[in-house]
Design an enzyme around this catalytic site. Structure first.
Site, mmCIF file in Angstrom:
data_model
loop_
_atom_site.group_PDB
_atom_site.id
_atom_site.type_symbol
_atom_site.label_atom_id
_atom_site.label_comp_id
_atom_site.label_asym_id
_atom_site.label_seq_id
_atom_site.Cartn_x
_atom_site.Cartn_y
_atom_site.Cartn_z
ATOM 1 C CD1 TRP A 103 -2.214 -2.214 1.624
ATOM 2 C CD2 TRP A 103 -3.058 -1.045 -0.084
ATOM 3 N NE1 TRP A 103 -3.262 -2.931 1.106
ATOM 4 C CE2 TRP A 103 -3.798 -2.240 0.059
ATOM 5 C CE3 TRP A 103 -3.405 -0.163 -1.112
ATOM 6 C CZ2 TRP A 103 -4.861 -2.567 -0.790
ATOM 7 C CZ3 TRP A 103 -4.481 -0.494 -1.943
ATOM 8 C CH2 TRP A 103 -5.191 -1.670 -1.774
ATOM 9 C CG ASP A 173 -2.916 4.099 4.462
ATOM 10 O OD1 ASP A 173 -3.938 3.912 5.136
ATOM 11 O OD2 ASP A 173 -2.696 3.497 3.380
ATOM 12 C CE LYS A 197 -8.398 -2.148 4.874
ATOM 13 N NZ LYS A 197 -8.588 -3.323 4.030
HETATM 14 N N1 PMP Z 1 -4.153 1.517 2.504
HETATM 15 C C1 PMP Z 1 -4.215 0.370 3.203
HETATM 16 C C2 PMP Z 1 -3.238 0.143 4.318
HETATM 17 C C3 PMP Z 1 -5.183 -0.587 2.876
HETATM 18 O O1 PMP Z 1 -5.251 -1.732 3.554
HETATM 19 C C4 PMP Z 1 -6.095 -0.328 1.826
HETATM 20 C C5 PMP Z 1 -7.196 -1.292 1.443
HETATM 21 N N2 PMP Z 1 -7.053 -2.579 1.741
HETATM 22 C C6 PMP Z 1 -5.970 0.863 1.118
HETATM 23 C C7 PMP Z 1 -5.000 1.771 1.498
HETATM 24 C C8 PMP Z 1 -6.896 1.205 -0.006
HETATM 25 O O2 PMP Z 1 -8.140 1.436 0.525
HETATM 26 P P1 PMP Z 1 -9.447 1.705 -0.349
HETATM 27 O O3 PMP Z 1 -9.814 0.399 -0.953
HETATM 28 O O4 PMP Z 1 -10.407 2.201 0.685
HETATM 29 O O5 PMP Z 1 -9.115 2.729 -1.367
#
Ligand code: PMP
Length: 362
Positions: A103, A173, A197
């Site tokens: 991510w 994040d 989550k």
């Molecule tokens: N950052 C992290 C740490 C994530 O786990 C996720 C989604 N699993 C995201 C960003 C992206 O999130 P979204 O699908 O809400 O755009």
């Protein structure tokens, strides 16, 4: 009633059962309102109470200082990958990124479309199995901000204390571990988290931003991408995801009822220890991905001796009501996501299943 199985999905993920029950019970008509939360105006008094209650509970849970604004946005954490640099990067400036997983890499890719990115550290050479030590960070004191990912959901690697960045604003994040333990917001300039989550169903993204940063947003930004406009309009610049915010409000009440973030941290540590202990007791048969000092409380990742055994593990577990254990397609293996709402009984069931599976196949 349909029986619920144990849902180890990484997100959208398990919600507290009392929250689902309350949402179900009140779905057709909110008490005292006589209309469904799905039908009410986002400018109604009823919704005003919901969103304000949500903000108050978030502030209370994390003791958020007054100088921070709490925003409820859309576009997921992924849109924050773009909004952060669009709003916070100084013209002609650079931003530091600490990359500890998939991510974080995605955040870099989006930021590079906006401006100059400097990688202050990356653990990719170690297959994203750890977070860097403070001494490894090559931080630029002139950077507009430093970005990192508190918990890498795919690799299961989590920071236990956030990096020190001196006077440079720190952006986190926290999508996959927000409120899994106390959060000292004063260490950060901005924290964001997709809610699906630990907080709510998909559709809403929480942003906590220090108000002195709002002056950085360029006037040329499209309004929907401008933090200062969302802050000024109290997240009602356009129609917000009413239902997701409503369910978040119920989840926050549940979290408070559970004893708040300290109590949640204790429970999460106990739950995660059940699985890491099962891995460590396997004599190397189960191989953990993360180094011991950065093992995630939320996403427990490990491998088995072969991919065939991993496939059998996932399908046998599903047969016993333990669902969603397949690792992310990019890394394989097993991932057990055990967010706040995931019941301890399900973790115990998985730990028992792991021992039994090894006995049968080891
Ligand atoms: N950052 C992290 C740490 C994530 O786990 C996720 C989604 N699993 C995201 C960003 C992206 O999130 P979204 O699908 O809400 O755009």
């Amino acid at each position: 009633m349909t029986e619920r199985i144990f849902n180890f999905s990484a997100g959208p993920a398990v919600l507290p059962e009392p929250v689902l029950e309350e949402a179900k019970q009140d779905l057709v008509a909110l008490p005292g309102v006589g209309m469904s939360v799905l039908e009410i105006s986002h400018r109604s008094r009823a919704f005003d109470a919901i969103i304000q209650g949500c903000e108050a509970d978030i502030r209370g849970l994390a003791a958020i200082p007054d100088r921070y604004r709490v925003l409820f946005l859309q576009g997921g954490a992924s849109l924050q990958f773009s909004m952060v640099p669009m709003n916070l990067m100084a013209p002609g400036g650079t931003a530091d990124y600490i990359v500890t997983g998939s991510w974080g890499k995605k955040a870099v890719k989006e930021a590079q479309k906006v401006g100059a990115v400097h990688i202050a550290a990356s653990t990719e050479a170690d297959n994203f199995s750890r977070v860097p030590a403070q001494e490894e960070l090559k931080l630029d004191p002139q950077a507009s901000y430093v970005h990192f990912t508190t918990n890498e959901t795919i690799e299961g690697v989590e920071w236990k204390t956030s990096p020190s960045t001196g006077a440079v604003p720190l952006v986190a994040d926290a999508s996959s571990d927000i409120f899994c333990r106390p959060l000292d917001v004063s260490r950060y300039a901005l924290v964001y988290a997709g809610a699906q989550k630990n907080l709510a169903p998909a559709g809403v993204t929480l942003v906590i931003v220090r108000d002195d940063l709002l002056v950085r947003s360029p006037k040329s930004l499209p309004s929907m991408l401008d933090y200062s406009i969302h802050a000024k309009e109290k997240s009602l610049y356009n129609t917000p995801p009413v239902f997701a915010i409503y369910v978040m409000s119920l989840t926050l009440k549940w979290l408070i009822g559970q004893g708040g973030l300290e109590a949640m941290a204790r429970r999460n540590e106990e739950k995660a220890a059940l699985l890491y202990d099962a891995i460590d007791a396997s004599g190397g048969w189960y191989r953990p991905h993360a180094k011991p000092d950065c093992r995630s409380l939320m996403n427990v990742t490990f491998r088995l001796p072969s991919e065939d055994l991993e496939k059998t593990f996932v399908s046998d577990a599903a047969g016993q009501g333990l669902d969603g254990l397949k690792g992310h397609r990019s890394v394989g293996g097993i991932r057990a996501s055990i967010y706040n709402a995931f019941p301890r009984k399900g973790v115990e069931a998985l730990a028992g299943f792991m021992k039994e599976f090894q006995r049968r196949n080891g």
